[in-house]
Design a protein around this motif. Structure first.
Motif, mmCIF file in Angstrom:
data_model
loop_
_atom_site.group_PDB
_atom_site.id
_atom_site.type_symbol
_atom_site.label_atom_id
_atom_site.label_comp_id
_atom_site.label_asym_id
_atom_site.label_seq_id
_atom_site.Cartn_x
_atom_site.Cartn_y
_atom_site.Cartn_z
ATOM 1 N N GLY A 11 -0.796 -7.927 -10.691
ATOM 2 C CA GLY A 11 -0.143 -9.006 -11.414
ATOM 3 C C GLY A 11 -1.078 -10.197 -11.524
ATOM 4 O O GLY A 11 -1.359 -10.851 -10.519
ATOM 5 N N PRO A 12 -1.606 -10.513 -12.718
ATOM 6 C CA PRO A 12 -2.633 -11.554 -12.861
ATOM 7 C C PRO A 12 -2.061 -12.964 -12.955
ATOM 8 O O PRO A 12 -2.454 -13.755 -13.813
ATOM 9 C CB PRO A 12 -3.336 -11.147 -14.160
ATOM 10 C CG PRO A 12 -2.247 -10.544 -14.984
ATOM 11 C CD PRO A 12 -1.340 -9.831 -14.002
ATOM 12 N N SER A 13 -1.124 -13.304 -12.062
ATOM 13 C CA SER A 13 -0.525 -14.639 -12.080
ATOM 14 C C SER A 13 -1.367 -15.655 -11.329
ATOM 15 O O SER A 13 -1.027 -16.834 -11.270
ATOM 16 C CB SER A 13 0.880 -14.586 -11.469
ATOM 17 O OG SER A 13 0.826 -14.095 -10.141
ATOM 18 N N GLY A 14 -2.452 -15.216 -10.726
ATOM 19 C CA GLY A 14 -3.369 -16.088 -10.011
ATOM 20 C C GLY A 14 -4.668 -15.343 -9.773
ATOM 21 O O GLY A 14 -4.801 -14.166 -10.127
ATOM 22 N N LEU A 15 -5.627 -16.022 -9.178
ATOM 23 C CA LEU A 15 -6.910 -15.383 -8.904
ATOM 24 C C LEU A 15 -6.713 -14.199 -7.961
ATOM 25 O O LEU A 15 -5.978 -14.307 -6.978
ATOM 26 C CB LEU A 15 -7.873 -16.396 -8.284
ATOM 27 C CG LEU A 15 -8.377 -17.482 -9.240
ATOM 28 C CD1 LEU A 15 -8.999 -18.628 -8.458
ATOM 29 C CD2 LEU A 15 -9.374 -16.907 -10.240
ATOM 30 N N PRO A 16 -7.338 -13.066 -8.247
ATOM 31 C CA PRO A 16 -7.157 -11.894 -7.381
ATOM 32 C C PRO A 16 -7.700 -12.151 -5.986
ATOM 33 O O PRO A 16 -8.740 -12.779 -5.815
ATOM 34 C CB PRO A 16 -7.953 -10.794 -8.100
ATOM 35 C CG PRO A 16 -8.920 -11.519 -8.976
ATOM 36 C CD PRO A 16 -8.258 -12.798 -9.369
ATOM 37 N N HIS A 17 -6.966 -11.692 -4.978
ATOM 38 C CA HIS A 17 -7.415 -11.831 -3.601
ATOM 39 C C HIS A 17 -7.711 -10.451 -3.026
ATOM 40 O O HIS A 17 -7.652 -9.437 -3.728
ATOM 41 C CB HIS A 17 -6.391 -12.596 -2.756
ATOM 42 C CG HIS A 17 -5.013 -11.999 -2.760
ATOM 43 N ND1 HIS A 17 -4.757 -10.688 -2.418
ATOM 44 C CD2 HIS A 17 -3.805 -12.537 -3.058
ATOM 45 C CE1 HIS A 17 -3.470 -10.445 -2.493
ATOM 46 N NE2 HIS A 17 -2.862 -11.546 -2.888
ATOM 47 N N ILE A 18 -8.023 -10.409 -1.764
ATOM 48 C CA ILE A 18 -8.427 -9.151 -1.149
ATOM 49 C C ILE A 18 -7.300 -8.127 -1.170
ATOM 50 O O ILE A 18 -7.538 -6.925 -1.262
ATOM 51 C CB ILE A 18 -8.904 -9.392 0.294
ATOM 52 C CG1 ILE A 18 -10.139 -10.295 0.280
ATOM 53 C CG2 ILE A 18 -9.245 -8.089 0.983
ATOM 54 C CD1 ILE A 18 -11.280 -9.764 -0.548
ATOM 55 N N GLY A 19 -6.050 -8.596 -1.103
ATOM 56 C CA GLY A 19 -4.933 -7.658 -1.172
ATOM 57 C C GLY A 19 -4.936 -6.881 -2.474
ATOM 58 O O GLY A 19 -4.608 -5.695 -2.512
ATOM 59 N N THR A 20 -5.310 -7.552 -3.561
ATOM 60 C CA THR A 20 -5.403 -6.896 -4.865
ATOM 61 C C THR A 20 -6.487 -5.829 -4.846
ATOM 62 O O THR A 20 -6.280 -4.681 -5.254
ATOM 63 C CB THR A 20 -5.743 -7.945 -5.946
ATOM 64 O OG1 THR A 20 -4.852 -9.051 -5.838
ATOM 65 C CG2 THR A 20 -5.653 -7.342 -7.327
ATOM 66 N N PHE A 21 -7.659 -6.221 -4.376
ATOM 67 C CA PHE A 21 -8.799 -5.307 -4.311
ATOM 68 C C PHE A 21 -8.522 -4.154 -3.351
ATOM 69 O O PHE A 21 -8.914 -3.008 -3.601
ATOM 70 C CB PHE A 21 -10.025 -6.104 -3.865
ATOM 71 C CG PHE A 21 -11.268 -5.292 -3.699
ATOM 72 C CD1 PHE A 21 -11.897 -4.715 -4.787
ATOM 73 C CD2 PHE A 21 -11.824 -5.115 -2.443
ATOM 74 C CE1 PHE A 21 -13.059 -3.972 -4.628
ATOM 75 C CE2 PHE A 21 -12.981 -4.377 -2.277
ATOM 76 C CZ PHE A 21 -13.607 -3.801 -3.373
ATOM 77 N N ALA A 22 -7.818 -4.461 -2.253
ATOM 78 C CA ALA A 22 -7.566 -3.458 -1.218
ATOM 79 C C ALA A 22 -6.810 -2.259 -1.758
ATOM 80 O O ALA A 22 -7.093 -1.111 -1.396
ATOM 81 C CB ALA A 22 -6.789 -4.087 -0.064
ATOM 82 N N GLU A 23 -5.836 -2.520 -2.617
ATOM 83 C CA GLU A 23 -5.028 -1.415 -3.127
ATOM 84 C C GLU A 23 -5.885 -0.449 -3.943
ATOM 85 O O GLU A 23 -5.706 0.765 -3.881
ATOM 86 C CB GLU A 23 -3.879 -1.970 -3.967
ATOM 87 C CG GLU A 23 -2.747 -0.988 -4.154
ATOM 88 C CD GLU A 23 -1.509 -1.645 -4.734
ATOM 89 O OE1 GLU A 23 -1.175 -1.324 -5.889
ATOM 90 O OE2 GLU A 23 -0.893 -2.477 -4.047
ATOM 91 N N VAL A 24 -6.831 -1.004 -4.701
ATOM 92 C CA VAL A 24 -7.730 -0.155 -5.482
ATOM 93 C C VAL A 24 -8.623 0.662 -4.545
ATOM 94 O O VAL A 24 -8.758 1.883 -4.687
ATOM 95 C CB VAL A 24 -8.595 -1.002 -6.432
ATOM 96 C CG1 VAL A 24 -9.578 -0.115 -7.198
ATOM 97 C CG2 VAL A 24 -7.720 -1.786 -7.405
#
Length: 526
Positions: free
Chosen positions: A32-45
């Motif tokens: 969800g690009p509602s803010g700057l991506p954090h490590i949680g975003t990257f972690a899922e990938v």
């Protein structure tokens, strides 16, 4: 060497549920690009890629791919704290993220900037994935088949969903979110009626929120072609149904949502993916990390201060255990990676180095990547204590302390560069620390330490021998070693905890160590 089991266990679970080799196995992650991506975003990938690599190892003949899906047709409900130009964004609240200007002025939209940052990070290291945009999927007609299925089974979808919400909201609920044809907002509209036979709906833009207002427009539209979207729990099911997703991870805060989306997917005629629930990331204080707040460690900070391998190693840990991350504990996280890199090999199937090499498309080596026992924490504390902010100088200290550093000079020069950046940046934002209360019972032993360091002169010292000597000073007076070292950290560094003092003195050399102890004695009246 210990194998990392959880990705393989997940891979075997997927293969047991999809035994036929009739199509590629599809993995998906959402952003969800509602803010700057954090490590949680990257972690899922990254974690999904770990499972994908384990699956390929278990079934080399099976084709598998990963979709990274961006929810850029979602609306922006509030202003993120960690982005600029709030006045530019404020008039666009309530609109889809792909229709809002980029506050940084570098991309074609708000979501374009945010997902661009994530893709830049993924692409920089060669991770294999296929990007999917919600806006493109709706507007291109890729979702039309699924949207028709939602309309065809409107009553069933509605029945499943309204059972999970309060009675006061049930009558007005619809799976469809019309995008107002007049003002372009998606969170100010409500469905008045639907015509399943023609796949159309009537709507009104009359729902005001505190942060944004409706325009009063009323109209009719087709639900196809990107005119309307579905709410995200239905949207999740829609993606699974249309794409045929076989595996997806989600945080434990989405367990109920995933269960509902699975039921909706089945109602549409699809099969929900094999799920995997993971614990959430926390910052160093134990608070949940958030894109909008920007706490924890950003991807930019990881790139700046630590090797990528350290981040990947951190993410390879058991996802069912909550993990803290933050700049204060970054040295510890990097040291855990360094320990693995000098004790394990990528040539061993399912080892930590094997997974890290596989997702980065690196050759599998049968020897450990590193030979030196030197730690990030030790070099960081040295950089802070001696104000060493030039990587070549810090590297010289490292090389003198352990000549094995020279066997991987490129790696350690890069590591020193990152350490110097962190130490300098931390110095610039540091606040005056609260003075620590020191137990002066240990003062005579600190004076003995000064005499010992003076006796060493310029000779090269062994860190472990110094550490043994320090323990001996505590034993002389039958003092608690833990309290003694806490006193040393407070007296020498002004901290409640710190590095292993013996190696710390050894890497800086007896003369500098003596100067540090002498200054401490002068400060506390010894």
């Amino acid at each position: 060497m210990a194998a990392v089991n959880w990705p393989r266990e997940e891979a075997l679970k997927i293969l047991s549920q999809h035994p036929n080799n009739d199509r590629p196995i599809l993995f998906e992650t959402g952003f969800g690009p509602s803010g700057l991506p954090h490590i949680g975003t990257f972690a899922e990938v990254v974690r999904t890629l770990f499972v994908l690599q384990a699956l390929k190892a278990e079934a080399p003949d099976r084709e598998a791919k990963l979709f990274v899906f961006c929810d850029d047709l979602d609306g922006l409900r509030s202003l993120p704290e960690n982005v600029p130009n709030h006045e530019l964004l404020r008039p666009h609240l309530g609109k889809p993220l792909s229709a809002i200007p980029d506050p940084f002025g570098t991309a074609d939209s708000f979501s374009g900037h945010m997902n661009g940052k994530l893709r830049e990070f993924l692409d920089q290291y060669g991770f294999a994935y296929e990007y999917k945009s919600s806006t493109q999927a709706y507007r291109s007609g890729a979702f039309d088949q699924g949207l028709k299925a939602v309309m065809d089974r409107y009553d069933k979808v509605r029945e499943l969903f309204v059972s999970t919400i309060g009675e006061d909201k049930r009558e007005a609920w619809s799976p469809f979110f019309p995008i107002c044809q007049s003002c372009g907002k998606v969170y100010t509209t409500r469905v008045l009626s639907v015509d399943p036979g023609n796949y159309t709906l009537d709507y009104a833009c009359d729902k005001d929120e505190a942060a944004y207002k409706s325009c009063g427009h009323q109209g009719q539209m087709s639900v196809l072609g990107g005119n309307a979207k579905v709410g995200w729990k239905v949207d999740w099911a829609l993606r699974w149904f249309v794409f045929g997703v076989d595996y997806e991870m989600y945080g434990k805060d989405l367990m109920e949502s995933a269960s509902l989306s699975g039921k909706i997917c089945r109602a549409l005629g699809g099969k929900p993916p094999v799920p995997y629930k993971y614990e959430l990331f926390l910052d160093e204080s134990g608070a949940k990390i958030s894109k909008k707040i920007g706490n924890g460690i950003s991807m930019g900070q990881w790139i700046k201060y630590a090797p990528l391998g350290a981040l990947l190693h951190f993410l390879l840990g058991n996802p069912n255990k909550a993990k803290k991350m933050g700049l204060p504990i970054l040295p510890k996280l990097v040291d855990e990676y360094l320990q693995s890199a000098r004790t394990e090999t990528a040539g061993e199937l399912f080892s930590a180095p094997w997974f890290l090499s596989q997702i980065q498309h690196q050759p599998l080596q049968d020897t450990p990547e590193l030979a030196s026992d030197l730690t990030y924490s030790l070099l960081f504390n040295l950089s802070e204590a001696l104000s060493i902010f030039e990587a070549p100088l810090l590297y010289d200290y490292a090389l003198k302390y352990d000549p094995k550093v020279g066997e991987q000079s490129e790696f350690y020069l890069d590591l020193c560069q990152r350490i110097c950046r962190l130490a300098l940046d931390q110095k610039e934002v540091a606040q005056e620390p609260e003075p620590l209360s020191l137990d002066l019972t240990f003062l005579p032993q600190l004076q003995k330490l000064a005499l010992h360091l003076e006796s060493l002169g310029d000779q090269v010292t062994d860190g472990e021998e110094l550490q043994t000597y320090l323990f001996g000073l505590a034993k002389e007076l039958d003092l608690n070693p833990r309290d003694w070292f806490a006193f040393l950290y407070g007296a020498l560094l002004g901290k409640a905890q710190g590095p292993k003092i013996g190696p710390f003195f050894a890497i800086m050399g007896p003369k500098r160590a003596l100067a540090m102890v002498t200054q401490a004695l002068e400060r506390i009246g010894g």
